[in-house]
Design a protein around this motif. Structure first.
Motif, PDB file in Angstrom:
ATOM      1  N   ALA A 115       0.625  -1.381   0.038  1.00  0.00           N
ATOM      2  CA  ALA A 115       0.168  -0.040   0.066  1.00  0.00           C
ATOM      3  C   ALA A 115       0.961   1.139   0.023  1.00  0.00           C
ATOM      4  CB  ALA A 115      -0.874   0.079   1.254  1.00  0.00           C
TER       5      ALA A 115
ATOM      6  N   ARG B  95       1.828   4.834   1.025  1.00  0.00           N
ATOM      7  CA  ARG B  95       1.479   5.353   2.179  1.00  0.00           C
ATOM      8  C   ARG B  95       0.522   6.634   1.879  1.00  0.00           C
ATOM      9  NH1 ARG B  95       7.859   6.303   2.143  1.00  0.00           N
ATOM     10  NH2 ARG B  95       7.937   8.159   0.970  1.00  0.00           N
TER      11      ARG B  95
ATOM     12  N   ASP C 123       5.947  12.269  -0.617  1.00  0.00           N
ATOM     13  CA  ASP C 123       5.281  11.706  -1.693  1.00  0.00           C
ATOM     14  C   ASP C 123       4.264  10.720  -0.893  1.00  0.00           C
ATOM     15  OD1 ASP C 123       4.498  10.923  -4.230  1.00  0.00           O
ATOM     16  OD2 ASP C 123       5.730   9.158  -4.180  1.00  0.00           O
TER      17      ASP C 123
ATOM     18  N   ASP D  62       2.830   1.460   6.194  1.00  0.00           N
ATOM     19  CA  ASP D  62       2.940  -0.012   6.336  1.00  0.00           C
ATOM     20  C   ASP D  62       3.894  -0.266   7.345  1.00  0.00           C
ATOM     21  OD1 ASP D  62       5.416  -0.186   5.183  1.00  0.00           O
ATOM     22  OD2 ASP D  62       4.770  -0.833   3.239  1.00  0.00           O
TER      23      ASP D  62
END
Lengths: 202, 202
Positions: A131, A133, A167, A183
């Protein structure tokens, strides 16, 4: 260092710019049809998650890859339109797959895996991702935090191993609770503990 | 994003401010006496590491914790004065221990573990740490990079999941090759690939 960490937290709280960090462990999303095949029934809620309407299911799965497997993996509800297996890059090494870093729901061309439940087994041709972030922001918090939907921001963590994550995608909705989602690679890299905070840097 | 990453790398190379990133996987250091007990002989070099004089040994160990174990764990030579097991926080969850984040050699009060070799088993009362991220700098590079021994700096990574790591210890020596050392949580959190670069921020 402890003093500096505390000062950072105080600054952030005073400015109301803080967002709580949450780590997402490895988990699986399945469709209604897949839940039926794997468990013999639909998903049943065990406890709610921070995002309204989302829940940890009582049901658990084994995720099998070419090199290894994880047993007793969390399944999140409610059911979705497409299966998705969210793991860390570290987990990917154990399973023997290389998950792309993607926003949830973006599984096109990602590696597959096998899901084993108590009532059946499903071979997924794709669906394994790490995933990307992101920050969920409730609409009421967006102005206070100075962000808008789909903005890309940086996040400074007030944690034991302080980091600035670049980001991060901001998503704003009246249906969200305001949380940063990392994560476990990211959570461990910054030494995150439950309740730790971050500050958005535009 | 790929273009931005390339531009960052070009900027860094032009300014000669870049340092190559290296990820340290889980590994063990042992004493000469312990090598004798575990393997029946001293460590033998398989291949050199980036730091001069350091090597990956042919010998491998099983590391056993209260909740799990890792087989086939790398042993690094030459032998040291005290045993040390360097793992990530993610690894700690698998073993069932909580390693403190420490500089190499600082094992006082850290959790223990069991080392199993082909010829014997050793119960360590302490020695399990997560290596605190750090930068080895050769003396000739220190001025170019604008750093001095024991300085604490930040590091911007030019990686797939860009991050600024705060709180990196700089160590300068004529015996070092210039590399940033991250653990696998950190390497995966920033999406590091072999050869990726970082830039020191004072």
């Amino acid at each position: 260092m402890e003093a500096a960490k505390l000062q950072n937290i105080v600054d952030a709280v005073m400015g109301k710019l803080f967002v709580e960090l949450e780590a997402s462990g490895r988990h699986v999303h399945v469709t209604k049809e897949q839940a039926q095949m794997l468990f013999g029934h639909g998903l049943t809620p065990k406890r709610p998650l921070s995002q309204p309407g989302q829940y940890l299911a009582n049901e658990r799965l084994t995720v099998i890859g070419p090199k290894g497997e994880f047993q007793n993996v969390a399944v999140l509800g409610p059911e979705r339109k497409e299966a998705q297996i969210e793991i860390s890059l570290t987990d990917g090494r154990t399973l023997g797959v290389e998950p792309p870093v993607r926003a949830s729901g973006s599984v096109q061309g990602s590696p597959g895996a096998v899901l084993q439940g108590p009532k059946g087994r499903i071979i997924l041709q794709q669906g394994v991702i790490a995933a990307k972030r992101h920050i969920h922001v409730h609409s009421d918090d967006a102005q206070k935090l100075g962000v808008r939907d789909k903005q890309i921001v940086k996040l400074q963590t007030f944690t034991d191993r302080p980091v600035v994550f670049a980001d991060l995608l901001v998503r704003v909705s009246p249906d969200f609770a305001t949380y940063v989602h990392l994560d476990y690679d990211e959570a461990n890299a910054c030494g995150m503990k439950p309740g730790d905070l971050g500050r958005i840097i535009p």
